[in-house]
Design a protein around this motif. Structure first.
Motif, mmCIF file in Angstrom:
data_model
loop_
_atom_site.group_PDB
_atom_site.id
_atom_site.type_symbol
_atom_site.label_atom_id
_atom_site.label_comp_id
_atom_site.label_asym_id
_atom_site.label_seq_id
_atom_site.Cartn_x
_atom_site.Cartn_y
_atom_site.Cartn_z
ATOM 1 N N PRO A 88 -6.080 4.561 -0.619
ATOM 2 C CA PRO A 88 -6.539 5.747 0.117
ATOM 3 C C PRO A 88 -5.357 6.633 0.508
ATOM 4 O O PRO A 88 -4.277 6.129 0.836
ATOM 5 N N GLU A 89 -5.586 7.903 0.483
ATOM 6 C CA GLU A 89 -4.541 8.842 0.874
ATOM 7 C C GLU A 89 -4.216 8.654 2.350
ATOM 8 O O GLU A 89 -5.102 8.445 3.173
ATOM 9 N N GLY A 90 -2.937 8.683 2.674
ATOM 10 C CA GLY A 90 -2.505 8.558 4.060
ATOM 11 C C GLY A 90 -2.307 7.126 4.505
ATOM 12 O O GLY A 90 -1.866 6.880 5.628
ATOM 13 N N SER A 91 -2.612 6.178 3.661
ATOM 14 C CA SER A 91 -2.478 4.780 4.058
ATOM 15 C C SER A 91 -1.070 4.277 3.772
ATOM 16 O O SER A 91 -0.321 4.885 3.007
ATOM 17 N N VAL A 92 -0.732 3.162 4.398
ATOM 18 C CA VAL A 92 0.455 2.408 3.997
ATOM 19 C C VAL A 92 -0.091 1.170 3.300
ATOM 20 O O VAL A 92 -0.617 0.262 3.936
ATOM 21 N N PHE A 93 -0.034 1.201 2.014
ATOM 22 C CA PHE A 93 -0.704 0.201 1.189
ATOM 23 C C PHE A 93 0.325 -0.799 0.680
ATOM 24 O O PHE A 93 1.319 -0.411 0.072
ATOM 25 N N GLN A 108 5.363 11.934 9.096
ATOM 26 C CA GLN A 108 4.970 12.626 7.873
ATOM 27 C C GLN A 108 3.584 12.149 7.441
ATOM 28 O O GLN A 108 3.262 10.988 7.594
ATOM 29 N N GLN A 109 2.854 13.025 6.878
ATOM 30 C CA GLN A 109 1.528 12.644 6.386
ATOM 31 C C GLN A 109 1.632 12.236 4.919
ATOM 32 O O GLN A 109 1.265 12.978 4.035
ATOM 33 N N TRP A 110 2.233 11.117 4.693
ATOM 34 C CA TRP A 110 2.349 10.681 3.318
ATOM 35 C C TRP A 110 1.684 9.316 3.127
ATOM 36 O O TRP A 110 1.354 8.636 4.080
ATOM 37 N N ARG A 165 3.945 -5.661 9.473
ATOM 38 C CA ARG A 165 4.346 -4.643 10.447
ATOM 39 C C ARG A 165 4.028 -3.248 9.952
ATOM 40 O O ARG A 165 3.714 -2.357 10.726
ATOM 41 N N LEU A 166 4.161 -3.070 8.634
ATOM 42 C CA LEU A 166 4.110 -1.714 8.086
ATOM 43 C C LEU A 166 2.722 -1.316 7.589
ATOM 44 O O LEU A 166 2.288 -0.176 7.800
ATOM 45 N N ALA A 167 2.053 -2.237 6.924
ATOM 46 C CA ALA A 167 0.897 -1.839 6.131
ATOM 47 C C ALA A 167 -0.378 -1.771 6.960
ATOM 48 O O ALA A 167 -0.575 -2.538 7.899
ATOM 49 N N ASP A 168 -1.241 -0.852 6.592
ATOM 50 C CA ASP A 168 -2.574 -0.858 7.167
ATOM 51 C C ASP A 168 -3.622 -1.170 6.095
ATOM 52 O O ASP A 168 -4.812 -1.201 6.358
#
Lengths: 540, 303
Positions: free
Chosen positions: B28-33, B180-182, B196-199
């Protein structure tokens, strides 16, 4: 264009030290060549007759060769580094995930290569040429443009294939291995083809030009396709396959394409000219002219007098041969050449060329121990003698005085010194040209011409080409060619020179190009080799 | 939420080795995958196909709506890529690297690059060849962030980094992700950092996808369950397929429930182990879930 230049500048920055080393080698090479032009003529002649001649003779060519090969090595490494800095073969290359297209990348590599790796050597060539005194009319010479094209083609013939191989390899070691593999494979294929079809690749006359005309575009095409394919598709396996089969493709080009049978035909003779006819030429041995001469403690010369008849007009011969000396129990391989070549000059009257030519000093050298094995036996000599025909392309005359200069085609010459030694005349000359093709040492013929128009050929000559000879086929550096020659003229047979310098004499310089060769097998039966080594000039 | 990466039935074979096998996932856009998997699972191959370094054997990957095989300069201006497997120009200094990259990106933000250099404490005038592995990764990160990419792809960014550098690196990515919206696509086997990082997380093993969902959903549905059945110890009954790696130690039965929900799971336990009085369902860390899935996958592969 801006992205291409951006990439090329990046490459220049990355390769700056390697470039600097390469340029240093080039500058040293060209600097040495130019320094050679500035050496006073009197030094040449005095050294030619003195002890330091040998060191001068060996020193310059040695430096020339070392610098030449260093330049070539640096060129190879530059080609590999240039491409492999942004390799299309590697899956870890930085540029792969940056906004740089394969087209931009390959264009930038080519721009860099053409400007730096081709342009810079050419600029140095031009500098050489200017220093060597070529200017003005020389620039308009068609020969110079041909040489320029040749020079560019030679450079590209190396450059593009090297870039292509660098594009499918990873690392310098792999690159060098594949270069060696390609060269060996191509050489093996050509050798195989020649062994099964001897007439496939004749080496004389127009065929060598045809070879170049066809080979260069074919090679450049293959290299360009591989390079473009590697960068535009990055399908590494396919690119590797293309490189692997490239030698086969090049050989197939020669064999299959319909132009080849056409080019294999001998060139048509000029209108009105009688075509040299090999079958009309015969080579025989004067049975009274056999001698055995001890050359040194270990070597014995069999000296024969060869008689050649049926030479076409406007033709010279240069004799050499290989064969067998056979007795009842022994078979020895022998080779020989003529030390006194029966040159015939351009200005020989029409029809005179067909008179019998005599080569009184055709020498075949044997080891003394070998000679001992055949001494006293009846032997048969079978030797295949090759007469190399050539045609005079241009000639000029120059006054017999130090400082006199001449131009002939793309060659500029200068008489460095004229000296008299032991009743003979020594003349030192320096010649320069842009390409060694114009300075083919074997094709130079000199003679003194007296006031009555009679010619006297040199009875001894020695020369060396300190620059541009050994490396003519390599990418860099090779361009300025410089010859130094010392020739000795003796008085014509039956005369003696007296008084001061021969007045009214000139040097005649005749330039020739090889056109073909004819081989004849000579048999001498019941030859008895009875002379003892050390007994000079005894007849068997 | 639209999908910034779509992978459909992706296969990549190297000779007889199936590095990636029928992999399908969306980011998904905006996620930390985060793409998790052990060494050799196919993470790097998947990423290399995604960014058009290698071609798929079958299937497809689309990035920013473009088939990966057609990714060109226009797309790469919006993609940042940092990988332990990437060769930076070793003869350049960091400053030269940034100067080289700047003209390639119209959206290059020199101030942002300068602030990143300060934040990550990168020596600008040292050659990349002499930088430590961690500093090199940070330099690559700056050169990949300074143009505000829409998608940041990180391939094993923590591999070989010492804890301090790893912390700086992770912190930098975390902070920037907030600013940032990346979208960040991260491949790693370092589960603690990923947690810690990923959603959003996907797990692969042997080239096959094991799961792909949001981290919160994953943590909510996985439980390590301990049950003490009523009565004497007996052989394990038939268990639901959603219970992984069942073990019996004395009277206690342990397993991993992959479909945990407070009411339904308790009822199911009572159904399988009637009268079980002692049922303990503990939440699991991402690491524990990853290890359980990897073990279960290995067991099923072996069997």
């Amino acid at each position: 264009m801006r992205p291409i230049i951006h990439q090329a500048l990046k490459d220049a920055r990355l390769l700056r030290w390697l470039l600097a080393a390469w340029l240093l080698v080039l500058l040293l090479y060209h600097g040495l060549a130019i320094a050679g032009l500035l050496i006073p003529g009197s030094v040449i002649l005095s050294r030619a007759t003195g002890q330091s001649y040998a060191s001068l003779r060996t020193g310059f060519p040695a430096a020339n060769m070392v610098l030449g090969w260093l330049g070539v090595a640096a060129f190879l490494v530059l080609c590999a580094s240039l491409v492999q800095a942004d390799s299309p073969a590697s899956s870890t290359a930085f540029w792969l995930t940056r906004p740089i297209s394969g087209r931009t990348m390959v264009a930038s590599k080519l721009v860099f290569a053409l400007v730096v790796l081709v342009g810079l050597p050419l600029a140095l060539d031009v500098l050489d040429l200017l220093v060597a005194g070529a200017g003005g009319p020389e620039w308009r010479s068609s020969g110079n443009w041909l040489l320029l094209g040749w020079s560019l083609a030679t450079q590209l013939v190396w450059l593009l294939p090297l870039l292509a191989i660098a594009a499918v390899t990873d690392g310098l070691a792999q690159f060098v291995l594949i270069v060696i593999f390609e060269v060996l494979t191509f050489g093996a294929l050509v050798g195989l083809l020649q062994s099964v079809a001897r007439s496939w690749l004749p080496h004389q006359g127009m065929s060598i030009i045809a070879l170049f005309v066809v080979f260069v575009p074919a090679l450049l095409l293959v290299a360009a396709v591989v390079l473009a394919h590697a960068y535009l598709t990055r399908r590494h396996t396919r690119s590797v396959v293309m490189v692997a089969i490239a030698p086969v493709f090049l050989v197939v080009v020669f064999v299959v394409l319909p132009w080849w049978p056409l080019l294999r035909q001998a060139p048509a003779p000029p209108a009105g000219a009688r075509r040299p006819d090999a079958t009309s030429m015969s080579i025989g041995v004067d049975p009274a002219g056999w001698r055995v001469v001890q050359r040194s403690e270990d070597l014995v010369d069999l000296v024969a007098t060869l008689v050649i008849t049926g030479l076409p007009d406007d033709t010279t011969v240069n004799l050499n041969g290989q064969g067998w000396l056979t007795t009842d129990s022994t078979r020895l391989a022998v080779s020989g050449s003529s030390s006194t070549l029966p040159y015939e000059f351009q200005r020989a009257p029409a029809g005179e060329g067909s008179r019998a030519q005599v080569a009184p000093e055709f020498r075949m050298t044997l080891g003394r121990s070998v000679f001992e094995r055949v001494k006293g036996h009846a032997a048969t000599l079978q030797i295949n003698v090759t007469a190399i025909r050539s045609r005079t392309l241009a000639s000029t005359t120059v006054p017999l005085a130090a400082g006199a200069t001449y131009r002939m085609g793309e060659v500029r010459g200068e008489v460095l010194d004229v000296a008299r030694s032991a009743g003979r005349l020594l003349v030192a000359v320096r010649e320069t040209a842009w390409s060694p093709y114009a300075l083919n040492a074997d094709s130079i013929l000199w003679a003194l011409r007296d006031a009555s128009g009679r010619d006297v050929t040199a009875d001894w000559s020695d020369g060396w080409i300190p620059f541009g000879w050994d490396e003519w086929w390599l990418p860099v550096p090779r361009h300025l060619s410089l010859n130094w020659w010392v020739r000795r003229f003796g008085p014509p047979p039956g005369t003696t020179w007296s008084g001061e310098w021969p007045r009214g004499w000139q040097i005649i310089v005749i330039r020739r190009a090889w056109m073909g060769q004819v081989s004849k097998t000579v048999y001498v039966r019941d030859l008895r080799l009875d002379a003892l080594p050390g007994a000079q000039g005894q007849e068997p | 939420m639209s999908e910034i990466i779509e992978i459909e039935h992706l296969k990549r074979r190297f000779g007889s080795c199936e590095a990636v096998n029928d992999l399908s996932l969306t980011v998904p856009e905006g996620s930390v995958f985060a793409l998790l998997g052990p060494n050799g699972a196919g993470k790097t191959t998947t990423i290399k196909v995604m960014v058009n370094i290698i071609r798929p054997t079958a299937g497809r990957a689309a990035v920013l709506g473009v088939d990966s095989r057609r990714l060109g300069p226009a797309q790469f201006r919006q993609i940042g890529y940092v990988s332990e497997n990437q060769d930076l120009p070793a003869a350049m200094t960091v400053r030269q690297l940034l100067d080289y990259c700047r003209p390639l990106y119209p959206s290059w933000d020199a101030d942002f690059a300068a602030s990143l250099v300060r934040t990550l404490d990168i020596p600008l005038d040292r050659k990349i060849a002499v930088l430590s592995r961690g500093t090199r990764m940070k330099a690559a990160l700056v050169s990949s962030l300074a143009y505000h990419p829409k998608l940041l792809v990180l391939d094993e960014p923590f591999a070989g980094l010492d804890p301090l550098v790893r912390e700086e690196f992770a912190q930098g990515v975390l902070e920037l992700t907030g600013q940032q919206q990346w979208t960040v696509f991260l491949a790693s086997h370092d589960i603690d950092e990923v947690e810690r990082l990923a959603d959003w997380v996907a797990m692969i093993n042997n080239g096959r996808l094991l799961l792909s969902e949001s981290v919160s959903s994953l943590l909510a549905r996985f439980r390590q369950v301990e049950v003490v059945p009523a009565g004497e110890s007996a052989a394990l009954p038939s268990l639901p397929a959603t219970w992984l790696l069942p073990e019996q130690a004395g009277r206690t039965v342990r397993f991993f429930d992959t479909k945990y929900e407070p009411d339904g799971s308790a009822a199911l336990v009572q159904q399988v182990f009637p009268g079980a009085a002692n049922v303990n369902a503990e939440p699991m860390s991402l690491r524990a879930i990853f290890v359980a899935l990897a073990r279960a996958n290995r067991v099923s592969t072996l069997s």
